[in-house]
Design a protein around this motif. Structure first.
Motif, PDB file in Angstrom:
ATOM      1  N   VAL A 195     -22.240  24.274  42.178  1.00 21.03           N
ATOM      2  CA  VAL A 195     -23.453  23.618  42.660  1.00 21.03           C
ATOM      3  C   VAL A 195     -24.459  24.694  43.048  1.00 21.03           C
ATOM      4  O   VAL A 195     -24.096  25.674  43.708  1.00 21.03           O
ATOM      5  N   PRO A 196     -25.717  24.551  42.626  1.00 21.09           N
ATOM      6  CA  PRO A 196     -26.727  25.555  42.983  1.00 21.09           C
ATOM      7  C   PRO A 196     -26.783  25.784  44.492  1.00 21.09           C
ATOM      8  O   PRO A 196     -26.822  24.833  45.273  1.00 21.09           O
TER       9      PRO A 196
ATOM     10  N   ASP B 111     -27.281  20.113  45.447  1.00 26.30           N
ATOM     11  CA  ASP B 111     -28.074  21.319  45.696  1.00 26.30           C
ATOM     12  C   ASP B 111     -27.995  21.682  47.176  1.00 26.30           C
ATOM     13  O   ASP B 111     -27.885  20.804  48.040  1.00 26.30           O
TER      14      ASP B 111
ATOM     15  N   SER C 209     -30.014  24.513  49.896  1.00 29.10           N
ATOM     16  CA  SER C 209     -31.139  25.440  49.960  1.00 29.10           C
ATOM     17  C   SER C 209     -31.377  25.893  51.391  1.00 29.10           C
ATOM     18  O   SER C 209     -30.861  25.326  52.351  1.00 29.10           O
TER      19      SER C 209
ATOM     20  N   GLU D  64     -32.694  14.303  50.185  1.00 29.60           N
ATOM     21  CA  GLU D  64     -32.525  15.598  50.838  1.00 29.60           C
ATOM     22  C   GLU D  64     -32.402  15.396  52.341  1.00 29.60           C
ATOM     23  O   GLU D  64     -33.157  14.620  52.941  1.00 29.60           O
TER      24      GLU D  64
END
Length: 381
Positions: free
Chosen positions: A173-174, A261, A263, A283
Motif C-alpha cells: 500500500v502506498p 493509502d 500519507s 480520508e
C-alpha cells in the motif's frame, strides 16, 4: 520518544555526540551502543551467541512457543539440547499484548511474560539458548544434520526440529514502507500504547492478534478503529475477543474495508480507507496504524532439503507422500513419525507446519510431542 521527551533527547544527544542517531542502547557502566547489530547487542547484555558444543542430540531452530516447549522437554528428558533464535524468544506470540485463552492463566498473560518464563525454564533445565544467531542452511550428512549459521560456524546434531514459525506479511500500500517505525507498525507493544496515549490508532486485521492489540490500546488511547476485510470478526477471531471488543465503547470495527493509502510529512497523519462493498474512499486523520494481516512461513533455511507445500509450509507425517509414493529424500524403511518431515530425523512443529491450528497452545503441544518423536527416532540410529 525523543520528539516528545526532553530528557530522552538529552540522553541521545549525549550518547551520540549530538548526531541524534537512533536507536541508542544505554548499558550501565559501559559505553552507549549506537545502531548496534543484533549479535553485538546480545553479546553486550550477556546473551549467548556461540554454541558451547559442536554436537547435540537435538537442535531446535526457532524460539517461539513450539521451540521453547521443545527445549523444555528435550532438556528435562536428558537430551543435549540447543535452541537457535535469530531475534528474541517468543516469536509472534511474544509480541502479543495479552493472551487470555492459554490454559492456567485465568487473568491472561502477555506474550513477553510467557516467553520469559519459558526461556528461564528451558535454561534452568539445561537447554542451551543461542540468541541473535540465524540459521543460513541445513544439510544432511548420513544420519547427522549439519546446521550452518550466518556467522559461518556450524553445529551438528542427531535430530533437528524446525520451529521457525511465520514471517509477518507486509502490505503493498502506498506510504506503508516510508512510515514503518514512524506511525506504521507490524505488531504492537505496550511502549506504543504509551506513545499514543490519548490519541486515535488504527488496527488492521481481523484475527486474534489484531483483537488482542485493539483491547490493549483501548485502555490507553481515546479511540481504536479496526479495519477488517471480512464481513464478520467471528470468521477468524476467538469468541471471547469478539465479545470483549463489542462491549468496549472506544473500539470501532469497520468491516469489509481496507487501507489504500497512508500519507503525512515525517510521521503518519492521514489514512485513506476503501469500502469494499461500493468502492468508495474516505480520508481520516490518523496517528498510528498497527498491522496484523497474517504471515508467510519462515522455512527458507530448509528450502530444497525437506518437502514443503506450494506456499512454503513444511509437510510432515503422511502428508509427505505423493499418492502412495515416498519422496526421494525418505531413506528409512519405516513410515515417518507424526511430526517428521520428508528427511528422517528432521522434524517440524508450530506455525511453520502445513495445515496446523495456529494457536499458542497448539504450538506448545506440538513442540512437546516432537521431543517424543525425537526419542523414537534416536532409537533407530
Amino acid at each position: 520518544d525523543i520528539e516528545r521527551d526532553e530528557e530522552a533527547r538529552t540522553l541521545v544527544d549525549a550518547a551520540t555526540a549530538g548526531s541524534g542517531e537512533i536507536p541508542v542502547v544505554l548499558v550501565p557502566e559501559k559505553d552507549p551502543l549506537v545502531k548496534p547489530e543484533r549479535s553485538a547487542l546480545a553479546a553486550e547484555i550477556g546473551l549467548r551467541t556461540e554454541a558451547r558444543s559442536p554436537f547435540y542430540d537435538v537442535a531446535i531452530v526457532g524460539g517461539g512457543p513450539a521451540g521453547l516447549a521443545a527445549a523444555v522437554y528435550g532438556a528435562s528428558e536428558g537430551l543435549r539440547t540447543v535452541l537457535i533464535e535469530k531475534d528474541a524468544p517468543g516469536g509472534q506470540a511474544g509480541t502479543s499484548s495479552r493472551i487470555e485463552n492459554y490454559l492456567g492463566f485465568p487473568a491472561g498473560i502477555s506474550g513477553g511474560d510467557l516467553a520469559r518464563r519459558a526461556t528461564a525454564q528451558a535454561g534452568r533445565l539445561g537447554a542451551e539458548l543461542l540468541t541473535a544467531v540465524e540459521v543460513e542452511s541445513v544439510r544432511v550428512d548420513d544420519t547427522v544434520k549439519v546446521v550452518t549459521l550466518t556467522n559461518g560456524s556450524e553445529l551438528r546434531c542427531h535430530a533437528l526440529l524446525i520451529t521457525t514459525g511465520m514471517t509477518v506479511r507486509k502490505l503493498n500500500v502506498p506510504g506503508y514502507e516510508r512510515f514503518e517505525g514512524a506511525g506504521v507498525y507490524y505488531g504492537a507493544a505496550p511502549s506504543e500504547a504509551a506513545t499514543y496515549a490519548g490519541g486515535h490508532v488504527f488496527v488492521v486485521g481481523g484475527a486474534n492478534s489484531a483483537g488482542q492489540a485493539a483491547m490493549m490500546f483501548s485502555k490507553h488511547v481515546d479511540r481504536v478503529t479496526m479495519i477488517v476485510r471480512g464481513d464478520a470478526l467471528e470468521a477468524k477471531m476467538s469468541q471471547y475477543l469478539v465479545d470483549q471488543i463489542a462491549s468496549t465503547p472506544n473500539i470501532e470495527v469497520l468491516l469489509q474495508s481496507r487501507v489504500v493509502d497512508v500519507s503525512g510529512s515525517n510521521t503518519v497523519e492521514r489514512i485513506m480507507l476503501q469500502d469494499l462493498r461500493d468502492g468508495s474512499n474516505r480520508e481520516l486523520p490518523a496517528q498510528a496504524i498497527f498491522i496484523f494481516v497474517g504471515a508467510v512461513p519462515h522455512s527458507s533455511c530448509v528450502a530444497g532439503v525437506v518437502a514443503t507445500s506450494e506456499k512454503g509450509f513444511v509437510l510432515t507425517g503422511p502428508d509427505i507422500f505423493v499418492g502412495s509414493e515416498k519422496p526421494a529424500t525418505w531413506t528409512a524403511e519405516r513410515d515417518p513419525f507424526l511430526l517428521e518431515t520428508s528427511v528422517p530425523g528432521i522434524f517440524a512443529a508450530g506455525d511453520v507446519r502445513d495445515g496446523v491450528v495456529r494457536r499458542v497452545a497448539s504450538a506448545v503441544g506440538q513442540g512437546s510431542i516432537a521431543i517424543s518423536m525425537v526419542h523414537k527416532y534416536l532409537e533407530t540410529v
